[in-house]
Write a protein that holds these residues in place. Structure first.
Motif, PDB file in Angstrom:
ATOM      1  N   ARG A   1       0.830  -1.207   0.000  1.00  0.00           N
ATOM      2  CA  ARG A   1       0.000   0.000   0.000  1.00  0.00           C
ATOM      3  C   ARG A   1       0.860   1.251   0.000  1.00  0.00           C
ATOM      4  NH1 ARG A   1      -5.505   1.056   3.328  1.00  0.00           N
ATOM      5  NH2 ARG A   1      -6.158  -0.300   1.629  1.00  0.00           N
ATOM      6  N   LEU A   2       0.483   2.216  -0.851  1.00  0.00           N
ATOM      7  CA  LEU A   2       1.109   3.526  -0.933  1.00  0.00           C
ATOM      8  C   LEU A   2       0.125   4.558  -0.390  1.00  0.00           C
ATOM      9  CD1 LEU A   2       2.559   3.151  -4.529  1.00  0.00           C
ATOM     10  CD2 LEU A   2       3.781   2.842  -2.393  1.00  0.00           C
ATOM     11  N   ARG A   3       0.577   5.398   0.535  1.00  0.00           N
ATOM     12  CA  ARG A   3      -0.303   6.343   1.212  1.00  0.00           C
ATOM     13  C   ARG A   3       0.201   7.767   1.019  1.00  0.00           C
ATOM     14  NH1 ARG A   3       0.350   2.070   4.891  1.00  0.00           N
ATOM     15  NH2 ARG A   3      -1.575   1.000   5.475  1.00  0.00           N
ATOM     16  N   SER A   4      -0.636   8.749   1.460  1.00  0.00           N
ATOM     17  CA  SER A   4      -0.319  10.168   1.508  1.00  0.00           C
ATOM     18  C   SER A   4      -0.255  10.751   0.088  1.00  0.00           C
ATOM     19  CB  SER A   4       0.995  10.410   2.242  1.00  0.00           C
ATOM     20  OG  SER A   4       1.207  11.784   2.430  1.00  0.00           O
ATOM     21  N   ILE A   5       0.141  12.028   0.003  1.00  0.00           N
ATOM     22  CA  ILE A   5       0.197  12.706  -1.289  1.00  0.00           C
ATOM     23  C   ILE A   5       1.280  12.084  -2.163  1.00  0.00           C
ATOM     24  CG2 ILE A   5       0.658  14.911  -2.434  1.00  0.00           C
ATOM     25  CD1 ILE A   5      -0.518  16.318  -0.038  1.00  0.00           C
ATOM     26  N   TYR A   6       2.407  11.818  -1.561  1.00  0.00           N
ATOM     27  CA  TYR A   6       3.488  11.181  -2.310  1.00  0.00           C
ATOM     28  C   TYR A   6       4.052  10.059  -1.457  1.00  0.00           C
ATOM     29  CZ  TYR A   6       7.817  10.356  -4.827  1.00  0.00           C
ATOM     30  OH  TYR A   6       8.838   9.755  -5.522  1.00  0.00           O
ATOM     31  N   ASP A   7       4.150   8.895  -2.046  1.00  0.00           N
ATOM     32  CA  ASP A   7       4.721   7.749  -1.346  1.00  0.00           C
ATOM     33  C   ASP A   7       5.393   6.852  -2.370  1.00  0.00           C
ATOM     34  OD1 ASP A   7       5.462   6.107   0.679  1.00  0.00           O
ATOM     35  OD2 ASP A   7       3.492   5.217   1.016  1.00  0.00           O
ATOM     36  N   GLU A   8       6.385   6.124  -1.903  1.00  0.00           N
ATOM     37  CA  GLU A   8       7.086   5.201  -2.789  1.00  0.00           C
ATOM     38  C   GLU A   8       7.508   3.966  -2.007  1.00  0.00           C
ATOM     39  OE1 GLU A   8      11.653   6.902  -2.627  1.00  0.00           O
ATOM     40  OE2 GLU A   8      10.298   7.675  -4.181  1.00  0.00           O
ATOM     41  N   THR A   9       7.682   2.877  -2.718  1.00  0.00           N
ATOM     42  CA  THR A   9       8.142   1.636  -2.125  1.00  0.00           C
ATOM     43  C   THR A   9       9.224   1.041  -3.007  1.00  0.00           C
ATOM     44  OG1 THR A   9       7.444  -0.490  -1.227  1.00  0.00           O
ATOM     45  CG2 THR A   9       6.434   0.184  -3.286  1.00  0.00           C
ATOM     46  N   ARG A  10      10.084   0.236  -2.394  1.00  0.00           N
ATOM     47  CA  ARG A  10      11.251  -0.291  -3.104  1.00  0.00           C
ATOM     48  C   ARG A  10      11.296  -1.806  -2.976  1.00  0.00           C
ATOM     49  NH1 ARG A  10      14.975   4.062  -3.787  1.00  0.00           N
ATOM     50  NH2 ARG A  10      14.118   5.942  -2.836  1.00  0.00           N
ATOM     51  N   LEU A  11      11.555  -2.455  -4.075  1.00  0.00           N
ATOM     52  CA  LEU A  11      11.757  -3.902  -4.120  1.00  0.00           C
ATOM     53  C   LEU A  11      13.090  -4.169  -4.797  1.00  0.00           C
ATOM     54  CD1 LEU A  11       8.200  -5.082  -5.223  1.00  0.00           C
ATOM     55  CD2 LEU A  11       9.156  -5.160  -2.929  1.00  0.00           C
ATOM     56  N   ARG A  12      13.842  -5.079  -4.233  1.00  0.00           N
ATOM     57  CA  ARG A  12      15.174  -5.357  -4.770  1.00  0.00           C
ATOM     58  C   ARG A  12      15.259  -6.800  -5.260  1.00  0.00           C
ATOM     59  NH1 ARG A  12      15.827  -1.882  -0.435  1.00  0.00           N
ATOM     60  NH2 ARG A  12      17.054  -0.007  -0.884  1.00  0.00           N
ATOM     61  N   PHE A  13      16.034  -6.999  -6.314  1.00  0.00           N
ATOM     62  CA  PHE A  13      16.278  -8.333  -6.836  1.00  0.00           C
ATOM     63  C   PHE A  13      17.667  -8.371  -7.453  1.00  0.00           C
ATOM     64  CE2 PHE A  13      14.651  -6.023 -10.443  1.00  0.00           C
ATOM     65  CZ  PHE A  13      15.324  -6.541 -11.539  1.00  0.00           C
ATOM     66  N   THR A  14      18.170  -9.571  -7.635  1.00  0.00           N
ATOM     67  CA  THR A  14      19.504  -9.764  -8.190  1.00  0.00           C
ATOM     68  C   THR A  14      19.415 -10.433  -9.556  1.00  0.00           C
ATOM     69  OG1 THR A  14      19.715 -11.889  -7.060  1.00  0.00           O
ATOM     70  CG2 THR A  14      20.572  -9.947  -5.923  1.00  0.00           C
ATOM     71  N   ARG A  15      20.506 -10.382 -10.289  1.00  0.00           N
ATOM     72  CA  ARG A  15      20.631 -11.089 -11.554  1.00  0.00           C
ATOM     73  C   ARG A  15      21.719 -12.141 -11.409  1.00  0.00           C
ATOM     74  NH1 ARG A  15      23.822  -8.315 -16.324  1.00  0.00           N
ATOM     75  NH2 ARG A  15      25.406  -8.764 -14.762  1.00  0.00           N
ATOM     76  N   PRO A  16      21.389 -13.406 -11.619  1.00  0.00           N
ATOM     77  CA  PRO A  16      22.429 -14.444 -11.525  1.00  0.00           C
ATOM     78  C   PRO A  16      23.618 -14.124 -12.413  1.00  0.00           C
ATOM     79  CG  PRO A  16      20.254 -15.445 -11.623  1.00  0.00           C
ATOM     80  CD  PRO A  16      20.052 -13.970 -11.855  1.00  0.00           C
TER      81      PRO A  16
END
Length: 809
Positions: free
Chosen positions: A123-138
């Protein structure tokens, strides 16, 4: 230009007559000019020859293609072997066993719900919000195309023309879309990701700008400002596997890939005779792999033949050529004749020399690591080279002959990487981050600044008394609202104290004294510092206004701790941190005991235990030993912490199963106190910790069951974090509801916890004198008045006694 003709021309010029005024100067200048021109011509001829020579293929050119990592656009389809065949150097090395040929091109789907950050929704809230997801490359994957598929829904109160969702990959925007769906409607979008954006470590950022008004959103915390990213969103990329050059300069790759998106698959080849030298060497090596893995999943199995290897598995062969006859079937960098390893001059290597090699299986699809020697001593030396980082860093090439390995000096028992220092006073910069770097000054910005968090992990045997203090050194920006701005300190989510930021001109290196509760500091504790930064003047619809606000925590923040090191055993909750078996961290004070002639299930559980011990410890070396029951020395039985593995009928230390509390007995019988019962069948696994019967200052961990199925359940408990980190009490019974439980389903297993020990034993590494001195140092403010009161009482008693004697006299 020919330098010899140039020289003849200048010699004739020197012999010709010159005018008198310029004759001296020219005769000095011409030899110098001749020398310079000759040098230039020679250099030009050498440069031209070097360029021509560099354009011709070299026999010793590196295996890796110079275009590796450069995307040249779409290429025509080709088989898995054609990619290596086009490069003459790679194909040449492949014939010698120096390259692992790639598999066919494929597609990988990475769903968001695999991340614990997402769960059921994001969930993203407020006027501006951001979320981060990380992944690798074999490491051996080259992306050909990539797409980001987002499924979402949002609040119906959002104003479409002023609300949007933007996706970034490694800082580059890959697309944006308006949030204009009706109530309950699920939106979907696909963003193309340029393949050259995909790196070893990648970050996907989803940023939402949300407004519920066509002009200005007054309340940034309005609950109607929300957007949800659904967990079935995914990242899809097509990849082309690349040839893998076998070189120890990249170790532990290709045996272990810390960038793999799937669990690393390893297979150990069983020798024709399992002895203690092979058990110890293999267990130490598996422990080192556990340290590489840390939190990454890893699956291990045992093989009896090389051709049992599956695709994507890495094969490990440990042992001498006599105990591992399959080595003769491999293409090895060193010669193997008549069951003995030989050097380049075909001389037999000495028995105390170890050899480590990288090669492939016969089909060149699976990398193979070989740790061998002409004697068990050489095998042990080869494995120790792979374990010790200070020696391993010197390795390169496909084969290494290990003639000498320096012994790593032992570290103190209570010096654990990632935990609190043993000193009573230290600073924040003395602690380390998750990547083993010291903390530096940390700054956050904005009214909704993120919380600063750092590990505050006490050693498992730390016992804290009163008087623990955190002196927080911090600074903050000017123009904060002194009525609503503050700094707050939390310990494991518990708010300890806070202080107003009451200066409109800002603060520099201010100090906040925080008392840390002694019963709240644990081996997995975290301290959080939160800045609530509100601007003095708040303007509507101006988000950039709060970016001038900042708060900083300085690395000279100090701690004062009062503690002793005493642990009460048995306690399986301490096993979550490896204690007491990982003290010291090189595992030199513990040993693992197996039955004589261990079965495959016993060995599989042994590998899982050693991998878990590796995940829970960090050291320059591994010094644990493995014994079979009949060969366990009496001295080691009493001086070491022990882990015993085996089913009830083949348990290596049968006297331990007759300890107090819950026990498993013959014919599937169980006993607890005076109660006895018989279960048919009994497929549960048993994990039990007791105080060692041979030394009250040592612990014994029992890993057992009535059947091999019980051992498999214990192995699952050690392999899966969501099970292992539930350990508590001193006895655990584990069972599964089906023969092949889902490894990702926490409800597929049943855990039963029992507290059997009537009285716990206190274990401490401190001497008696050290304990007394530390008690006096910590409790002087209580002991000093106590001595005074005791002296006054003794004086009063003595005076009374003397008075009575005087009257009688």
């Amino acid at each position: 230009m020919n330098p010899f003709r140039l020289f003849t021309w200048f010699a004739a010029l020197l012999r010709s007559p010159l005018p008198a005024p310029r004759k001296i100067h020219l005769r000095l200048f011409l030899p110098i000019g001749l020398f310079l021109l000759t040098l230039i011509c020679s250099l030009g001829w050498g440069w031209e020859h070097a360029v021509v020579h560099a354009q011709s293929p070299a026999a010793d050119a590196p295996v890796t293609s110079p275009d590796a990592g450069i995307d040249k656009g779409p290429a025509p389809p080709q088989s898995s072997g054609e990619a290596a065949a086009k490069d003459p150097d790679v194909s040449d090395a492949a014939k010698k066993g120096g390259v692992v040929e790639p598999l066919a091109a494929g597609q990988y789907v990475l769903e968001f719900n695999r991340s614990p950050v997402v769960g059921n929704r994001l969930r993203l809230r407020s006027i501006y919000d951001e979320t981060r997801l990380r992944f690798t490359r074999p490491r051996a994957w080259k992306p050909k195309s990539a797409k980001l598929q987002i499924r979402f829904r949002h609040s119906p109160a959002l104003y479409a023309t002023r609300s949007n969702l933007t996706a970034y990959v490694n800082g580059a925007s890959v697309g944006s879309l308006p949030l204009n769906k009706k109530q309950g409607e699920i939106g979907s979008a696909i963003f193309d990701i340029p393949p050259d954006l995909i790196q070893d470590y990648n970050e996907v950022v989803l940023a939402a700008l949300q407004n519920n008004s066509p002009t200005c959103t007054q309340d940034p915390f309005d609950p109607s400002l929300w957007t949800e990213i659904l967990p079935d969103s995914k990242l899809v990329f097509n990849f082309q596997p690349q040839p893998i050059a076998l070189n120890f300069s990249h170790y532990p790759f290709p045996i272990f890939d810390n960038l793999s998106l799937e669990p690393n698959q390893l297979a150990f080849l069983l020798p024709n005779a399992v002895d203690e030298s092979w058990l110890t060497a293999t267990t130490r090596f598996q422990t080192s792999l556990g340290r590489f893995a840390q939190y990454r999943p890893m699956n291990t199995r045992l093989l009896t033949a090389i051709d049992e290897t599956k695709p994507n598995e890495r094969l490990v062969i440990i042992g001498t050529p006599k105990t591992q006859p399959a080595l003769a079937k491999l293409t090895l960098p060193l010669s193997l004749k008549e069951g003995q390893l030989r050097d380049e001059q075909q001389k037999v290597l000495p028995n105390d020399v170890g050899v480590v090699m990288l090669t492939t299986t016969a089909d060149k699809r699976n990398p193979v690591l070989v740790a061998t020697g002409n004697s068990p001593e050489g095998v042990a030396k080869a494995v120790q080279f792979l374990i010790q980082s200070r020696d391993r860093q010197l390795g390169t090439g496909q084969a290494i002959v290990v003639r000498q390995v320096n012994d790593v000096p032992p570290r103190p028992s209570r010096e654990w990487a990632g935990y609190l220092p043993t000193a009573s006073n230290f600073q924040l910069k003395d602690l380390t981050t998750f990547d083993n770097k010291p903390y530096e000054d940390m700054t956050v910005r904005g009214a909704d600044a993120p919380v600063m968090e750092f590990d505050f992990r006490a050693l498992p045997d730390d016992q804290f008394s009163t008087g623990n203090v955190l002196n927080l050194n911090y600074s903050y920006s000017p123009q904060v609202n002194p009525l609503t701005s503050l700094v707050e300190v939390q310990l494991d989510g518990l708010a300890l104290t806070g202080k107003k930021l009451d200066s409109v001109t800002g603060g520099s290196h201010e100090t906040l004294r925080v008392v840390l509760p002694e019963d709240r500091i644990k081996p997995n504790s975290k301290i959080r510092v939160r800045f609530q930064l509100d601007p003095r003047e708040r303007r509507s619809c101006n988000r950039a206004l709060d970016q001038q606000l900042w708060g900083t925590v300085h690395a000279d923040t100090s701690f004062e701790l009062n503690r002793t090191n005493v642990a009460r055993l048995p306690d399986l909750k301490l096993l979550q941190f490896g204690f007491p078996f990982t003290a010291p961290q090189d595992l030199s004070k513990m040993a693992i005991v197996l039955p004589d002639a261990p079965t495959t299930n016993d060995l599989a559980l042994l590998l899982e235990v050693s991998a878990r011990l590796g995940r829970l410890s960090q050291s320059e070396s591994v010094k644990l030993d493995v014994f079979q029951a009949s060969k366990l020395p009496t001295q080691d039985r009493g001086n070491r912490h022990l882990i015993a593995i085996g089913t009830r009928d083949r348990f290596p230390l049968p006297e331990a199963l007759r300890s107090e509390g819950f026990t498993i007995q013959e014919a599937f019988r169980r006993q607890r106190g005076q109660s006895q019962l018989q279960t048919l069948p009994d497929a549960e696994g048993l994990v039990k910790e007791i105080v060692s019967p041979w030394n009250r200052d040592r612990a014994l961990l029992i890993l057992s069951g009535q059947t091999k199925t019980g051992l498999d359940h214990v192995r699952d408990l050690l392999n899966r974090d969501f099970l292992f980190f539930q350990l508590r009490e001193d006895t655990v019974l584990i069972d599964a509801g089906e023969p092949s439980p889902n490894p990702y389903d926490p409800n597929a297993y049943t855990l039963e916890f029992l507290q059997q020990a009537k009285q716990k034993q206190q274990i401490s590494e401190m001497s008696l004198l050290s304990r007394i001195l530390k008690t006096l140092r910590i409790g002087w403010f209580i002991i000093a008045p106590g001595f005074i009161i005791a002296a006054l009482l003794l004086y009063a008693i003595a005076q009374s006694y003397l008075g009575r004697l005087h009257k009688k006299g």
